[in-house]
Motif scaffolding. Sequence first.
Motif, mmCIF file in Angstrom:
data_model
loop_
_atom_site.group_PDB
_atom_site.id
_atom_site.type_symbol
_atom_site.label_atom_id
_atom_site.label_comp_id
_atom_site.label_asym_id
_atom_site.label_seq_id
_atom_site.Cartn_x
_atom_site.Cartn_y
_atom_site.Cartn_z
ATOM 1 N N MET A 178 -24.924 17.817 -30.385
ATOM 2 C CA MET A 178 -23.515 18.348 -30.347
ATOM 3 C C MET A 178 -23.435 18.891 -28.956
ATOM 4 O O MET A 178 -22.243 18.388 -28.096
ATOM 5 N N ALA A 179 -24.413 19.477 -28.226
ATOM 6 C CA ALA A 179 -24.313 19.576 -26.894
ATOM 7 C C ALA A 179 -24.158 18.454 -25.825
ATOM 8 O O ALA A 179 -23.263 18.303 -25.041
ATOM 9 N N LEU A 217 -15.892 20.747 -29.216
ATOM 10 C CA LEU A 217 -17.002 21.091 -30.325
ATOM 11 C C LEU A 217 -16.494 20.891 -31.683
ATOM 12 O O LEU A 217 -17.578 20.589 -32.236
ATOM 13 N N ASP A 252 -24.010 29.428 -27.705
ATOM 14 C CA ASP A 252 -24.161 28.578 -26.415
ATOM 15 C C ASP A 252 -23.539 27.412 -26.536
ATOM 16 O O ASP A 252 -22.804 26.716 -25.353
ATOM 17 N N LEU A 253 -23.113 26.540 -27.468
ATOM 18 C CA LEU A 253 -22.277 25.372 -27.484
ATOM 19 C C LEU A 253 -20.868 25.775 -27.399
ATOM 20 O O LEU A 253 -20.145 25.153 -26.503
ATOM 21 N N CYS A 305 -20.792 26.243 -23.415
ATOM 22 C CA CYS A 305 -20.932 25.009 -22.687
ATOM 23 C C CYS A 305 -19.673 24.477 -22.697
ATOM 24 O O CYS A 305 -19.348 23.546 -21.756
ATOM 25 N N GLU A 306 -18.891 24.253 -23.915
ATOM 26 C CA GLU A 306 -17.541 23.589 -23.974
ATOM 27 C C GLU A 306 -16.805 24.330 -23.074
ATOM 28 O O GLU A 306 -15.687 23.611 -22.625
#
Length: 112
Positions: free
Chosen positions: A3-4, A16, A39-40, A43-44
């Motif tokens: 996903m990351a 995401l 965290d994802l 990140c997005e």
Amino acid sequence: IVMAYLISKPGHVMSLASAFTTVKAARPVAEPGTKFFSDLQRCELQRQGRTSPSMTLVEYYGYSLQQLLRIQGKEMGHDLCVEAVRRVAKQEEDGTVTVSDMDLYRAAESLL
């Protein structure tokens, strides 16, 4: 990890929400922990310049609830599960939303 990669891949960035549903479709048992999901989200926001994540923690828990109900032999739509989670979620003073395992079970019971 996939996903990351999908939300930060140069030249082909995916939201995401799209990355989550893509990975879940390919591997239904994939279930990032809540910390990694946060965290994802960060990140997005950083990689895509968004002001808010494309998928909230409540929506994430909606998928968890949907999976929990499926294990019990019940099929429920994601939107219905999200609403059930929204009813049990707790809003902290700093604005974060928390949902405990017991909250998820209460949400499941409300749909059975």
